[in-house]
Design an enzyme around this catalytic site. Sequence first.
Site, PDB file in Angstrom:
ATOM      1  N   HIS A  70     -27.649 -10.969  47.288  1.00  0.00           N
ATOM      2  CA  HIS A  70     -27.316 -11.855  46.168  1.00  0.00           C
ATOM      3  C   HIS A  70     -26.790 -11.003  45.018  1.00  0.00           C
ATOM      4  CE1 HIS A  70     -28.487 -15.597  43.641  1.00  0.00           C
ATOM      5  NE2 HIS A  70     -27.923 -14.741  42.804  1.00  0.00           N
ATOM      6  N   HIS A  72     -23.241 -10.718  41.937  1.00  0.00           N
ATOM      7  CA  HIS A  72     -22.171 -11.421  41.223  1.00  0.00           C
ATOM      8  C   HIS A  72     -21.095 -10.389  40.878  1.00  0.00           C
ATOM      9  CE1 HIS A  72     -24.241 -15.334  40.525  1.00  0.00           C
ATOM     10  NE2 HIS A  72     -25.327 -14.582  40.626  1.00  0.00           N
ATOM     11  N   LYS A  75     -18.695 -10.998  37.844  1.00  0.00           N
ATOM     12  CA  LYS A  75     -19.191 -10.870  36.479  1.00  0.00           C
ATOM     13  C   LYS A  75     -19.547  -9.437  36.095  1.00  0.00           C
ATOM     14  CE  LYS A  75     -21.357 -15.439  36.841  1.00  0.00           C
ATOM     15  NZ  LYS A  75     -22.641 -16.164  36.961  1.00  0.00           N
ATOM     16  N   HIS A 223     -28.526 -21.301  44.132  1.00  0.00           N
ATOM     17  CA  HIS A 223     -29.375 -20.899  43.013  1.00  0.00           C
ATOM     18  C   HIS A 223     -30.331 -22.071  42.773  1.00  0.00           C
ATOM     19  CE1 HIS A 223     -26.408 -17.811  42.373  1.00  0.00           C
ATOM     20  NE2 HIS A 223     -26.913 -17.417  41.220  1.00  0.00           N
ATOM     21  N   GLU A 226     -34.127 -21.799  38.839  1.00  0.00           N
ATOM     22  CA  GLU A 226     -34.140 -20.543  38.085  1.00  0.00           C
ATOM     23  C   GLU A 226     -34.649 -20.837  36.673  1.00  0.00           C
ATOM     24  OE1 GLU A 226     -31.242 -16.752  36.939  1.00  0.00           O
ATOM     25  OE2 GLU A 226     -30.385 -18.516  37.919  1.00  0.00           O
ATOM     26  N   ASP A 323     -28.623  -8.989  42.251  1.00  0.00           N
ATOM     27  CA  ASP A 323     -28.173 -10.040  41.342  1.00  0.00           C
ATOM     28  C   ASP A 323     -27.128  -9.476  40.376  1.00  0.00           C
ATOM     29  OD1 ASP A 323     -27.999 -12.630  40.453  1.00  0.00           O
ATOM     30  OD2 ASP A 323     -29.920 -12.666  39.423  1.00  0.00           O
ATOM     31  N   ASN A 324     -27.308  -9.701  39.091  1.00  0.00           N
ATOM     32  CA  ASN A 324     -26.289  -9.319  38.106  1.00  0.00           C
ATOM     33  C   ASN A 324     -26.398  -7.852  37.729  1.00  0.00           C
ATOM     34  OD1 ASN A 324     -27.105 -12.334  37.638  1.00  0.00           O
ATOM     35  ND2 ASN A 324     -25.014 -12.136  36.901  1.00  0.00           N
TER      36      ASN A 324
END
Length: 418
Positions: A70, A72, A75, A223, A226, A323-324
Amino acid sequence: MQQPPHLLNDARLPRWLLPSDWPTSGGAPMLARIVLQGGRVQSVAPADTPVPGGWNLGGALVLPGFVDAHTHLDKAFTLPRMRNVQPGLLGAIDAMLHDRAGWSTDDVRERAGRGLQWAWESGSRWLRTHVDWWEPDAVPLAWPVMAELAQEWAGRVRLEQVALIKLTLFEDADQALRLARLVASTGPYALLGGFVHSTNWSERALRNLLLAAQVCDLDVDLHVDEELNAGAVGLATTARILQEIGFEGRVVCGHTCALAAQPEAQALDTLDAVAQVPITMVSLPATNLLLQDAVTGRTPRQRGITLVKEARARGIPLLFASDNVQDPFCRLGSFDPIDALATATLAAQLDDPFDTWSETLCRGDWLQRGTAGLPTLVGAPADLVLFTEADIHGWPSRAAARVVLRDGVCVRGQPAFH
């Protein structure tokens, strides 16, 4: 360049990767002898007798290549050009919307490519990225960029892309089907996704999403919940709908933070339902620690991490992921899944990180359809990560120093094994 090894002697493999009858020594698994041939693992056996040649690892810890389930990429690395990001998930979304207005294909390609390079260097062989999808009839700028990068990185990193579509776009069943068909036309590494949150909650939209995925033979990655809202029921409803429609694909549910805020009996009932359907849970500890219970000038009281121990106790496939990375959702990150596990080890108080929880970084089969078999290195590509400075007691501390093998060839690190 050093010749690829044909033999790895005295490797310390995690317990989860070894057969149940593997011998032990002093209460720990006996060290292993890994034979490589043609870029694959030919055999794994106890290193009970000395064998000359190859690399003598001297007990160094060894894992298969990582699966970062997972991320991104679209971004990533946008934080340096942002100011005054408001705390919490919704503040990060608002900052990202403003930044996205200035994106170009070249901008997305450069940042996403940088992320892939970092992931490759860390030892990841499989990466799944989500791409925000806000309009019903317009493909996001980043969507074809990810498809092109998947082709460019084929053979090095398997890149999958998830259409992260706001749930309201699935309210109409016909539109849901159009979106699913558009995603399916991208290719075999595309998945249907959605953002399921109490601010946009609609059981009808969620059902339409899952039904459209079933019609188009798509796997799903959501998602879900969250938020630290005890009233969020996205995960429980997903499990119920999957049971009702007999969904045959694989559904990944990321975040599921609300479980940590719900009464114990309610949360465990939800996990019991999840265990009966083809759901894999993905926990994103770094981002959720930063975003959940976030208020300016106030120390957070809640951790925001989902119920990972309870999920594993029920046999639910569970992965940790990055993730991010360096964007308004998470200012930290390096596309090294070890960072996610290190954070989870502290936040969730995990015991035996190497022997037990390292599995959560390596099980690509948990992202695929069907019932996963027993994990094994034998017959798999020799994509291995050798930790040259870490020890079994402190890992994942001192895990930055590592040797990465791809198809048996060293692509990172300076092996000093004799």
